[in-house]
Design a protein around this motif. Structure first.
Motif, PDB file in Angstrom:
ATOM      1  N   THR A 173       7.774-116.512 -29.870  1.00  0.00           N
ATOM      2  CA  THR A 173       7.691-117.540 -30.711  1.00  0.00           C
ATOM      3  C   THR A 173       8.639-117.579 -31.907  1.00  0.00           C
ATOM      4  N   LEU A 174       8.858-118.587 -32.471  1.00  0.00           N
ATOM      5  CA  LEU A 174       9.806-118.542 -33.749  1.00  0.00           C
ATOM      6  C   LEU A 174       9.333-117.410 -34.753  1.00  0.00           C
ATOM      7  N   MET A 175       7.923-117.175 -34.914  1.00  0.00           N
ATOM      8  CA  MET A 175       7.276-116.279 -35.959  1.00  0.00           C
ATOM      9  C   MET A 175       7.940-114.786 -35.370  1.00  0.00           C
ATOM     10  N   GLU A 176       7.815-114.808 -33.989  1.00  0.00           N
ATOM     11  CA  GLU A 176       8.015-113.457 -33.688  1.00  0.00           C
ATOM     12  C   GLU A 176       9.303-112.957 -33.716  1.00  0.00           C
ATOM     13  N   SER A 177      10.351-113.837 -33.604  1.00  0.00           N
ATOM     14  CA  SER A 177      11.743-113.670 -33.686  1.00  0.00           C
ATOM     15  C   SER A 177      12.301-113.644 -34.992  1.00  0.00           C
ATOM     16  N   ARG A 178      11.503-114.185 -35.786  1.00  0.00           N
ATOM     17  CA  ARG A 178      11.699-114.101 -37.271  1.00  0.00           C
ATOM     18  C   ARG A 178      13.215-114.741 -37.587  1.00  0.00           C
ATOM     19  N   VAL A 179      13.693-115.761 -36.910  1.00  0.00           N
ATOM     20  CA  VAL A 179      15.004-116.457 -36.963  1.00  0.00           C
ATOM     21  C   VAL A 179      15.499-116.473 -38.549  1.00  0.00           C
ATOM     22  N   ARG A 180      14.370-117.058 -39.112  1.00  0.00           N
ATOM     23  CA  ARG A 180      15.070-117.720 -40.654  1.00  0.00           C
ATOM     24  C   ARG A 180      14.988-116.407 -41.647  1.00  0.00           C
ATOM     25  N   GLU A 181      14.105-115.358 -41.572  1.00  0.00           N
ATOM     26  CA  GLU A 181      14.257-114.200 -42.241  1.00  0.00           C
ATOM     27  C   GLU A 181      15.388-113.536 -42.029  1.00  0.00           C
ATOM     28  N   GLN A 182      15.734-113.042 -40.710  1.00  0.00           N
ATOM     29  CA  GLN A 182      16.758-112.359 -40.093  1.00  0.00           C
ATOM     30  C   GLN A 182      18.160-113.117 -40.110  1.00  0.00           C
ATOM     31  N   PHE A 183      18.135-114.292 -39.923  1.00  0.00           N
ATOM     32  CA  PHE A 183      19.521-114.900 -39.906  1.00  0.00           C
ATOM     33  C   PHE A 183      19.748-116.075 -41.353  1.00  0.00           C
ATOM     34  N   GLY A 184      18.633-116.490 -41.568  1.00  0.00           N
ATOM     35  CA  GLY A 184      19.146-117.493 -42.999  1.00  0.00           C
ATOM     36  C   GLY A 184      19.283-118.844 -42.389  1.00  0.00           C
ATOM     37  N   VAL A 185      18.955-118.984 -41.229  1.00  0.00           N
ATOM     38  CA  VAL A 185      18.803-120.488 -40.561  1.00  0.00           C
ATOM     39  C   VAL A 185      17.342-120.961 -40.108  1.00  0.00           C
ATOM     40  N   THR A 186      17.453-122.238 -40.148  1.00  0.00           N
ATOM     41  CA  THR A 186      15.988-122.583 -39.866  1.00  0.00           C
ATOM     42  C   THR A 186      16.261-123.484 -38.411  1.00  0.00           C
ATOM     43  N   SER A 205       7.343-121.453 -28.838  1.00  0.00           N
ATOM     44  CA  SER A 205       7.861-120.535 -28.105  1.00  0.00           C
ATOM     45  C   SER A 205       9.191-121.028 -27.579  1.00  0.00           C
ATOM     46  N   VAL A 206      10.049-120.004 -27.143  1.00  0.00           N
ATOM     47  CA  VAL A 206      11.407-120.367 -26.846  1.00  0.00           C
ATOM     48  C   VAL A 206      11.616-119.584 -25.480  1.00  0.00           C
ATOM     49  N   GLU A 207      12.405-120.388 -24.575  1.00  0.00           N
ATOM     50  CA  GLU A 207      12.703-119.605 -23.363  1.00  0.00           C
ATOM     51  C   GLU A 207      14.150-119.697 -23.102  1.00  0.00           C
ATOM     52  N   PRO A 208      14.615-118.853 -22.194  1.00  0.00           N
ATOM     53  CA  PRO A 208      16.023-119.016 -21.530  1.00  0.00           C
ATOM     54  C   PRO A 208      16.284-120.527 -21.049  1.00  0.00           C
ATOM     55  N   GLY A 209      17.401-121.070 -21.398  1.00  0.00           N
ATOM     56  CA  GLY A 209      17.693-122.241 -21.262  1.00  0.00           C
ATOM     57  C   GLY A 209      17.220-123.381 -22.264  1.00  0.00           C
ATOM     58  N   ASP A 210      16.608-122.945 -23.322  1.00  0.00           N
ATOM     59  CA  ASP A 210      16.259-123.953 -24.098  1.00  0.00           C
ATOM     60  C   ASP A 210      17.525-124.305 -25.093  1.00  0.00           C
ATOM     61  N   LEU A 211      17.317-125.610 -25.618  1.00  0.00           N
ATOM     62  CA  LEU A 211      18.376-126.034 -26.780  1.00  0.00           C
ATOM     63  C   LEU A 211      17.550-125.873 -28.023  1.00  0.00           C
ATOM     64  N   LEU A 212      18.433-125.421 -28.935  1.00  0.00           N
ATOM     65  CA  LEU A 212      17.751-125.403 -30.507  1.00  0.00           C
ATOM     66  C   LEU A 212      18.626-126.129 -31.268  1.00  0.00           C
ATOM     67  N   ILE A 213      17.884-126.772 -32.073  1.00  0.00           N
ATOM     68  CA  ILE A 213      18.407-127.823 -33.184  1.00  0.00           C
ATOM     69  C   ILE A 213      18.341-126.888 -34.396  1.00  0.00           C
ATOM     70  N   LEU A 214      19.691-126.517 -34.857  1.00  0.00           N
ATOM     71  CA  LEU A 214      19.491-125.598 -36.267  1.00  0.00           C
ATOM     72  C   LEU A 214      19.960-126.342 -37.536  1.00  0.00           C
ATOM     73  N   SER A 215      19.612-125.823 -38.759  1.00  0.00           N
ATOM     74  CA  SER A 215      20.155-126.150 -39.924  1.00  0.00           C
ATOM     75  C   SER A 215      20.314-125.208 -40.806  1.00  0.00           C
ATOM     76  N   GLY A 216      21.127-125.011 -41.774  1.00  0.00           N
ATOM     77  CA  GLY A 216      21.651-123.985 -42.725  1.00  0.00           C
ATOM     78  C   GLY A 216      23.050-123.714 -42.827  1.00  0.00           C
ATOM     79  N   PRO A 217      23.636-122.855 -43.472  1.00  0.00           N
ATOM     80  CA  PRO A 217      24.808-122.525 -43.947  1.00  0.00           C
ATOM     81  C   PRO A 217      25.786-122.285 -42.700  1.00  0.00           C
ATOM     82  N   THR A 218      26.999-122.671 -42.752  1.00  0.00           N
ATOM     83  CA  THR A 218      27.753-122.759 -41.489  1.00  0.00           C
ATOM     84  C   THR A 218      28.154-121.580 -40.988  1.00  0.00           C
ATOM     85  N   ARG A 219      28.206-120.425 -41.671  1.00  0.00           N
ATOM     86  CA  ARG A 219      28.665-119.139 -41.158  1.00  0.00           C
ATOM     87  C   ARG A 219      27.427-118.580 -40.699  1.00  0.00           C
ATOM     88  N   LYS A 220      26.343-118.598 -41.288  1.00  0.00           N
ATOM     89  CA  LYS A 220      24.914-118.120 -40.754  1.00  0.00           C
ATOM     90  C   LYS A 220      24.718-118.756 -39.434  1.00  0.00           C
TER      91      LYS A 220
END
Length: 232
Positions: A173-186, A205-220
């Motif tokens: 899940t996004l809570m388990e992967s901690r994307v925002r905390e570790q990478f600074g993106v949403t 939850s995220v599975e292989p082959g999924d597409l993610l829509i992200l927002s955040g600083p470009t470099r991150k």
């Protein structure tokens, strides 16, 4: 192009827009804005360009945008938004910006030919600066590398992107992967094959082959998409 202006910034339905410079960029923006329901006055010093777009825009006028008295006579001060899309003549672009600033237009966009032009435009009162050639080069580079499927960057270094879910997010899940905390993106949303787009929550939850829509600083976003570096 016009949709970016309308959806991401303070364009309300039916707002009037003044587009100055009817070259490739300016005419594309003007035509898109008309399709989205805006009244658009296109202005150019070239009579052939004005004639070409006369039937496609609300108004098309041949005039010198660097002259304040001319712009006053045209009612430029009554427009909610102005887009300076003059190409190839930095002096004319900046003089036009000065006139628009003097007229008190609340939302002024400037197409910049390069970084220095953009920086100067901001100092002179432009509210937004776009560099379409540089932005397109950046977008194409991202698409060629295969890390990003689609990518839009705004002038404050903020971006929205669509990517293949990196392996670090798989079977979590996004809570388990901690994307925002570790990478600074949403993660804004997740799209799985043969399913509808879903807005992301910590429990998504995220599975292989999924597409993610992200927002955040470009470099991150770039670092997260690579799946090889973490940016706290």
């Amino acid at each position: 192009m016009g949709r970016i202006f309308t959806e991401q910034f303070a364009f309300s339905a039916g707002d009037s827009v003044l587009v100055i410079g009817l070259g490739r960029f300016g005419s594309a923006v003007a035509q898109s804005l008309v399709r989205l329901g805006h009244d658009v006055m296109g202005l150019d010093s070239d009579s052939e360009r004005v004639q070409l777009w006369a039937d496609k825009l609300t108004h098309a006028v041949q005039a010198d945008s660097t002259k304040e008295n001319v712009m006053l006579q045209l009612g430029a001060a009554d427009f909610s938004h102005a887009i300076v899309a003059i190409g190839g003549d930095i002096a004319a672009s900046l003089l036009t910006l000065m006139v628009l600033t003097e007229l008190g237009i609340k939302d002024i966009w400037v197409k910049a030919l390069d970084h220095d032009h953009g920086q100067l435009a901001k100092k002179m009162g432009a509210h937004h600066v776009v560099t379409p050639e540089a932005d397109m080069g950046e977008r194409v580079a991202h698409l060629i590398t295969g890390r990003l499927i689609d990518f839009i960057e705004f002038d404050d270094g903020f971006a929205i992107a669509k990517i293949h879910a990196p392996s670090i997010t798989h079977h979590k899940t996004l809570m388990e992967s901690r994307v925002r905390e570790q990478f600074g993106v949403t993660v804004v949303g997740v799209k799985r094959t043969n399913t509808d787009f879903q807005h992301a929550t910590p429990e998504t939850s995220v599975e292989p082959g999924d597409l993610l829509i992200l927002s955040g600083p470009t470099r991150k976003i770039e670092l997260f998409a690579s799946g090889t570096q973490r940016k706290k």
